[in-house]
Design a protein around this motif. Structure first.
Motif, PDB file in Angstrom:
ATOM      1  N   ASN A  92       1.094  -1.484  -0.137  1.00  0.00           N
ATOM      2  CA  ASN A  92       0.155  -0.289  -0.244  1.00  0.00           C
ATOM      3  C   ASN A  92       1.064   1.236   0.306  1.00  0.00           C
ATOM      4  OD1 ASN A  92      -1.971  -1.621  -0.125  1.00  0.00           O
ATOM      5  ND2 ASN A  92      -2.068  -1.561   2.373  1.00  0.00           N
ATOM      6  N   TYR A  93       1.484   1.345  -1.305  1.00  0.00           N
ATOM      7  CA  TYR A  93       1.985   2.888  -1.493  1.00  0.00           C
ATOM      8  C   TYR A  93       1.233   3.756  -2.406  1.00  0.00           C
ATOM      9  CZ  TYR A  93       6.542   5.811  -1.826  1.00  0.00           C
ATOM     10  OH  TYR A  93       7.351   6.662  -2.164  1.00  0.00           O
ATOM     11  N   VAL A  94       2.069   5.212  -1.640  1.00  0.00           N
ATOM     12  CA  VAL A  94       0.593   5.682  -2.666  1.00  0.00           C
ATOM     13  C   VAL A  94       1.369   5.502  -4.557  1.00  0.00           C
ATOM     14  CG1 VAL A  94      -0.278   8.540  -2.781  1.00  0.00           C
ATOM     15  CG2 VAL A  94      -0.285   7.379  -1.080  1.00  0.00           C
ATOM     16  N   PHE A  95       2.495   6.006  -4.536  1.00  0.00           N
ATOM     17  CA  PHE A  95       3.053   5.979  -5.504  1.00  0.00           C
ATOM     18  C   PHE A  95       3.324   5.145  -5.623  1.00  0.00           C
ATOM     19  CE2 PHE A  95       3.617   9.517  -2.792  1.00  0.00           C
ATOM     20  CZ  PHE A  95       3.160  11.279  -3.776  1.00  0.00           C
ATOM     21  N   ALA A  96       2.646   3.439  -5.859  1.00  0.00           N
ATOM     22  CA  ALA A  96       3.397   2.435  -6.353  1.00  0.00           C
ATOM     23  C   ALA A  96       3.640   1.670  -8.357  1.00  0.00           C
ATOM     24  CB  ALA A  96       2.336   1.207  -6.187  1.00  0.00           C
ATOM     25  N   PHE A  97       4.728   2.292  -8.029  1.00  0.00           N
ATOM     26  CA  PHE A  97       4.265   1.399  -9.797  1.00  0.00           C
ATOM     27  C   PHE A  97       5.793  -0.029  -9.661  1.00  0.00           C
ATOM     28  CE2 PHE A  97       5.864   6.254 -10.167  1.00  0.00           C
ATOM     29  CZ  PHE A  97       5.225   6.278 -11.330  1.00  0.00           C
ATOM     30  N   ASP A  98       5.167  -0.570 -10.584  1.00  0.00           N
ATOM     31  CA  ASP A  98       6.000  -1.236 -11.190  1.00  0.00           C
ATOM     32  C   ASP A  98       7.865  -1.320 -10.672  1.00  0.00           C
ATOM     33  OD1 ASP A  98       5.917  -3.561 -11.440  1.00  0.00           O
ATOM     34  OD2 ASP A  98       6.869  -4.567 -13.662  1.00  0.00           O
ATOM     35  N   LEU A  99       8.204  -2.482 -10.234  1.00  0.00           N
ATOM     36  CA  LEU A  99       9.537  -2.479 -10.050  1.00  0.00           C
ATOM     37  C   LEU A  99      10.262  -2.518 -11.544  1.00  0.00           C
ATOM     38  CD1 LEU A  99      11.748  -2.799  -8.449  1.00  0.00           C
ATOM     39  CD2 LEU A  99      12.029  -5.233  -8.602  1.00  0.00           C
ATOM     40  N   THR A 100       9.886  -2.300 -12.524  1.00  0.00           N
ATOM     41  CA  THR A 100      10.515  -3.075 -14.187  1.00  0.00           C
ATOM     42  C   THR A 100      10.298  -1.016 -14.130  1.00  0.00           C
ATOM     43  OG1 THR A 100       9.952  -4.984 -14.179  1.00  0.00           O
ATOM     44  CG2 THR A 100      10.694  -3.148 -15.986  1.00  0.00           C
ATOM     45  N   ALA A 101       9.086  -0.789 -13.983  1.00  0.00           N
ATOM     46  CA  ALA A 101       9.189   0.471 -14.816  1.00  0.00           C
ATOM     47  C   ALA A 101      10.096   2.204 -13.833  1.00  0.00           C
ATOM     48  CB  ALA A 101       7.591   1.265 -14.333  1.00  0.00           C
ATOM     49  N   TRP A 102      10.658   1.590 -12.491  1.00  0.00           N
ATOM     50  CA  TRP A 102      11.752   2.105 -11.663  1.00  0.00           C
ATOM     51  C   TRP A 102      12.610   1.639 -12.173  1.00  0.00           C
ATOM     52  CZ3 TRP A 102      10.135   6.691  -9.439  1.00  0.00           C
ATOM     53  CH2 TRP A 102       8.820   6.123  -8.606  1.00  0.00           C
ATOM     54  N   GLY A 103      13.014   0.705 -12.856  1.00  0.00           N
ATOM     55  CA  GLY A 103      14.240   0.304 -13.503  1.00  0.00           C
ATOM     56  C   GLY A 103      14.164   1.153 -14.738  1.00  0.00           C
ATOM     57  N   TRP A 104      13.190   1.069 -15.383  1.00  0.00           N
ATOM     58  CA  TRP A 104      13.365   2.186 -16.671  1.00  0.00           C
ATOM     59  C   TRP A 104      13.906   3.976 -16.534  1.00  0.00           C
ATOM     60  CZ3 TRP A 104      15.401   0.284 -20.633  1.00  0.00           C
ATOM     61  CH2 TRP A 104      14.965  -1.409 -21.382  1.00  0.00           C
ATOM     62  N   ILE A 105      12.733   3.713 -15.273  1.00  0.00           N
ATOM     63  CA  ILE A 105      13.084   5.354 -14.680  1.00  0.00           C
ATOM     64  C   ILE A 105      14.886   6.042 -14.274  1.00  0.00           C
ATOM     65  CG2 ILE A 105      12.542   7.806 -13.218  1.00  0.00           C
ATOM     66  CD1 ILE A 105       9.812   6.148 -13.348  1.00  0.00           C
ATOM     67  N   HIS A 106      15.192   4.943 -13.497  1.00  0.00           N
ATOM     68  CA  HIS A 106      16.214   5.028 -13.051  1.00  0.00           C
ATOM     69  C   HIS A 106      17.266   4.645 -13.852  1.00  0.00           C
ATOM     70  CE1 HIS A 106      16.032   5.982  -8.673  1.00  0.00           C
ATOM     71  NE2 HIS A 106      14.446   4.246  -8.980  1.00  0.00           N
ATOM     72  N   LEU A 107      17.281   3.719 -14.982  1.00  0.00           N
ATOM     73  CA  LEU A 107      17.925   3.840 -16.123  1.00  0.00           C
ATOM     74  C   LEU A 107      18.470   5.105 -16.904  1.00  0.00           C
ATOM     75  CD1 LEU A 107      19.741   2.241 -17.467  1.00  0.00           C
ATOM     76  CD2 LEU A 107      18.064   1.640 -19.104  1.00  0.00           C
ATOM     77  N   ALA A 108      17.406   5.399 -17.592  1.00  0.00           N
ATOM     78  CA  ALA A 108      17.346   7.152 -18.005  1.00  0.00           C
ATOM     79  C   ALA A 108      17.759   8.088 -17.168  1.00  0.00           C
ATOM     80  CB  ALA A 108      15.684   7.203 -18.355  1.00  0.00           C
ATOM     81  N   LEU A 109      17.825   8.358 -16.040  1.00  0.00           N
ATOM     82  CA  LEU A 109      18.200   9.654 -15.504  1.00  0.00           C
ATOM     83  C   LEU A 109      19.510   8.834 -15.419  1.00  0.00           C
ATOM     84  CD1 LEU A 109      15.656   9.971 -12.996  1.00  0.00           C
ATOM     85  CD2 LEU A 109      16.021  11.113 -14.439  1.00  0.00           C
ATOM     86  N   GLY A 110      19.931   7.887 -14.866  1.00  0.00           N
ATOM     87  CA  GLY A 110      21.642   7.820 -14.923  1.00  0.00           C
ATOM     88  C   GLY A 110      22.534   7.827 -16.090  1.00  0.00           C
ATOM     89  N   VAL A 111      21.634   7.232 -17.332  1.00  0.00           N
ATOM     90  CA  VAL A 111      22.240   7.117 -18.812  1.00  0.00           C
ATOM     91  C   VAL A 111      22.269   9.166 -18.920  1.00  0.00           C
ATOM     92  CG1 VAL A 111      21.946   7.103 -21.652  1.00  0.00           C
ATOM     93  CG2 VAL A 111      21.650   5.232 -19.534  1.00  0.00           C
TER      94      VAL A 111
END
Length: 147
Positions: free
Chosen positions: A54-73
């Motif tokens: 129960n987290y308000v900003f719940a995303f799929d772990l894969t979605a977080w992975g793509w977000i962090h990968l894009a920001l890292g690049v």
């Protein structure tokens, strides 16, 4: 009695500004590489991460992975512009570091300790890029009045 050194204050200010810029560039490279590795781990559905129900900003772990990968690049690429003291790189670096702060805040329940570490590192990056004044990094004019 206080001695003033008018010639050395401008040079030391430029050296300080250059040092802060290099610090921000290196920290942005590190933050970028770490975010890339974190993104890859999240995309690979690694068992390192905590799953929350129960987290308000719940995303799929894969979605977080793509977000962090894009920001890292993006952070990795922009950091090289900081080594040449490009103004666009300072602005982009502040924006990317702010986005990294937001992304790590929103992903606190998945990897809390590391998210806090990345928020602190990104905060130092924003500070380092914002304290430097543009005129402090500008090279002094090479010509003299007589030439």
């Amino acid at each position: 009695m206080t001695a003033t050194h008018s010639g050395s204050s401008g040079a030391s200010l430029r050296e300080w500004a250059t040092g802060v810029t290099v610090f921000a560039a290196v920290m942005l490279i590190l933050a970028g590489v770490i975010d890339i590795l974190r993104g890859i781990a999240e995309i690979a559905d690694d068992d390192v991460f905590v799953t929350t129900g129960n987290y308000v900003f719940a995303f799929d772990l894969t979605a977080w992975g793509w977000i962090h990968l894009a920001l890292g690049v993006l952070a990795f690429v922009v950091s090289f512009g900081l080594f040449v003291a490009a103004t666009w790189a300072r602005v982009a670096g502040v924006c990317i570091a702010a986005l990294v702060i937001i992304a790590n805040f929103l992903s606190l329940p998945y990897y809390p300790v590391w998210s806090i570490v990345m928020i602190a590192v990104s905060g130092f990056i924003v500070w380092a890029l914002c304290v430097m004044k543009k005129d402090a990094t500008a090279a002094p004019s090479g010509g003299s009045a007589g030439t």
